[in-house]
Motif scaffolding. Structure first.
Motif: not given
Ligand code: ZN
Length: 499
Positions: A261, A265, A291, A294
């Motif tokens: 995740h 980013h 987001e 990610s």
């Molecule tokens: Zn995040």
């Protein structure tokens, strides 16, 4: 071209550099700083924040922006810098200084109250702080301005230009599709695979993460991966993007997926051209867009059948005792195991957005004066029953579980869901243009996808607004449909049944 741009640019660089100092201080606070450094560090950070704020609201900046606003001789990038800076400048100058100070003080107090109230399961101790903070946030919204929908002004801080009613419509579609799907999946999901909660040595988890993030394209000569209690990614400056992960003794997949995740980013940050990084147009256009990166690496890539088939043998090398007997089917099911959880951060991909829908609904209702703070715990239980079919026995596992409201971050929650919806839509588009990515992922190779993301999303920074960027990439506005389709196909495949 007027010389206004020549006079503005050094100020942009100065604001970028001040932000860089602040970033390094907070990264260090979260990762390296000894505990006793806390109080003094908080003061240093607030001094840097105040200095940055005063440099931003300098009337000279306002005058230069005024001059440059209609300047057609500026190129696209410079126009974007002017537009984005003007937005921050206007927001910052509309909020009176007294209110800025009151918000900062009250959120500090509310955060401290929350830190104590959550473990004590004492909502009554936190409620008066939340009431004060909510009143200040409404004042802030009114100062910033809106056309009758205060929440718009709060949402705008995290998801610029997005409107409350648009988000409401998307949530209505999403929740309407998710509830029956979740019901169907949970009926057939069976028991939680035992390997998900076995003991895994934490040093080896960290070593594994270091290898994995490199494999996904994270450039270690321009970044770091460290440990911290709450994983995060922070850009310090060009060529220096730092991410963290967390290990836990009784599970390995949390560490693996939180590393994937954060790598999403971090790849985004490493993909913004270094010469603009940190300048007004050298950022993501919204938290939802950030987001999306990610979530895509974590879910569409990381939890796909192809990638889990790649991942399992790698993990078996490091944890032969723990995973030696696990077969690819079981591992894939485990990486996607759905459950009715009480706690958002523990929720799986399928049920996650039902947690967010509740938070969004409640905070909008509070900002619209349709819900009192005192009514929150009951509204929370009722919403959990409605969305997830489980009710927390305590407020600690209910309304007190998230830090966001205590920090005054109202309008933040929906960006998680917007990111999830963008992720599904972008990934679908990437596969339309690149063809099936599964063969790549089965080799642990994300490079074609990363190239596509660099070209279509990362390199643009904030030249386009989130809505414009989304439409450029997707050819249509964002809807919940790609996410719902993706989840349905995936869970039908996992359980071999129509849902
Ligand atoms: Zn995040």
């Amino acid at each position: 071209m007027s010389d206004a741009w020549e006079r503005l640019f050094p100020r942009l660089e100065e604001l970028r550099d001040l932000a860089s100092v602040g970033s390094l201080l907070s990264w260090d606070q979260a990762v390296m700083m000894p505990p006793r450094g806390g109080p003094a560090r908080a003061k240093v950070i607030s001094t840097i924040d105040a200095l940055t704020h005063s440099r931003l609201v300098d009337p000279e900046i306002g005058a230069l922006l005024e001059e440059l606003r209609g300047d057609d001789s500026l190129d696209e990038l410079k126009r974007a810098h002017v537009r984005v800076l003007a937005k921050s400048y206007e927001r910052a100058t509309k909020i009176p200084e007294g209110l800025v100070r009151a918000l900062s003080e009250e959120s500090g107090l509310a955060y401290n109250a929350w830190v104590e109230a959550r473990p004590a399961n004492d909502f009554a101790a936190f409620a008066p702080h939340l009431e004060k903070l909510l009143a200040l946030k409404k004042e802030e919204a009114d100062a910033v301005g809106h056309d009758g929908e205060r929440y718009d002004a709060l949402l705008d801080e995290y998801e610029p230009d997005m409107k409350t009613t648009q988000v409401e419509d998307m949530f209505t579609d999403l929740v309407g599709g998710l509830r029956p799907l979740v019901e169907g999946v949970l009926e057939v999901a069976g028991d939680k695979p035992a390997f998900l909660s076995a003991a895994y040595e934490e040093n080896r988890q960290e070593q594994f993460s270091q290898t994995l993030v490199r494999r996904l394209g994270f450039e270690m000569d321009a970044g770091r991966l460290d440990l911290s209690p709450h994983p995060f990614t922070q850009t310090i400056s060009a060529g220096d993007v730092r991410q963290t992960t967390r290990t836990e003794p009784n599970t390995v997949l949390n560490c693996v997926y939180s590393a994937i995740h954060e790598t999403g980013h971090a790849l985004y940050e490493q993909g913004i051209p270094e010469e603009v990084l940190g300048l007004p147009a050298g950022n993501a256009p919204s938290l939802g867009i950030h987001e999306s990166q990610s979530r895509m690496w974590e879910n569409q890539v990381g939890r796909s059948r192809a990638f889990t088939d790649f991942l399992l043998p790698q993990l078996k090398d490091v944890f032969p005792q723990e995973l030696g007997r696990i077969d690819p089917d079981e591992f894939y099911r485990g990486a996607n195991f759905p459950a009715r959880t009480l706690i958002r951060v523990n929720a799986d991909e399928l049920t996650y957005n039902l947690h967010l829908a509740l938070r969004f609904e409640l905070e909008v209702a509070m900002v619209r004066d349709e819900l009192e703070v005192a009514e929150l715990p009951d509204a929370w239980r009722e919403g959990m029953q409605r969305n997830l079919g489980v009710v927390p026995e305590t407020d600690a596992d209910g309304v007190l579980q998230d830090v966001h409201w205590s920090l005054g971050a109202i309008g933040y929650f929906p960006t998680y869901t917007l990111g999830t919806m963008y992720a599904a839509a972008f990934y679908r588009k990437a596969e339309e243009e690149l063809g099936d990515l599964a063969p790549d992922l089965r080799r642990g190779d994300g490079s074609r996808l990363l190239g596509w993301l660099r070209a279509n999303i990362h390199r643009h920074g904030y030249i386009y607004s989130a809505g414009e960027l989304g439409e450029r990439v997707l050819g249509a506005p964002l809807t919940a449909a790609p996410l719902l389709d993706y989840l349905k196909v995936k869970y039908e495949e996992i359980y071999g049944t129509a849902l």
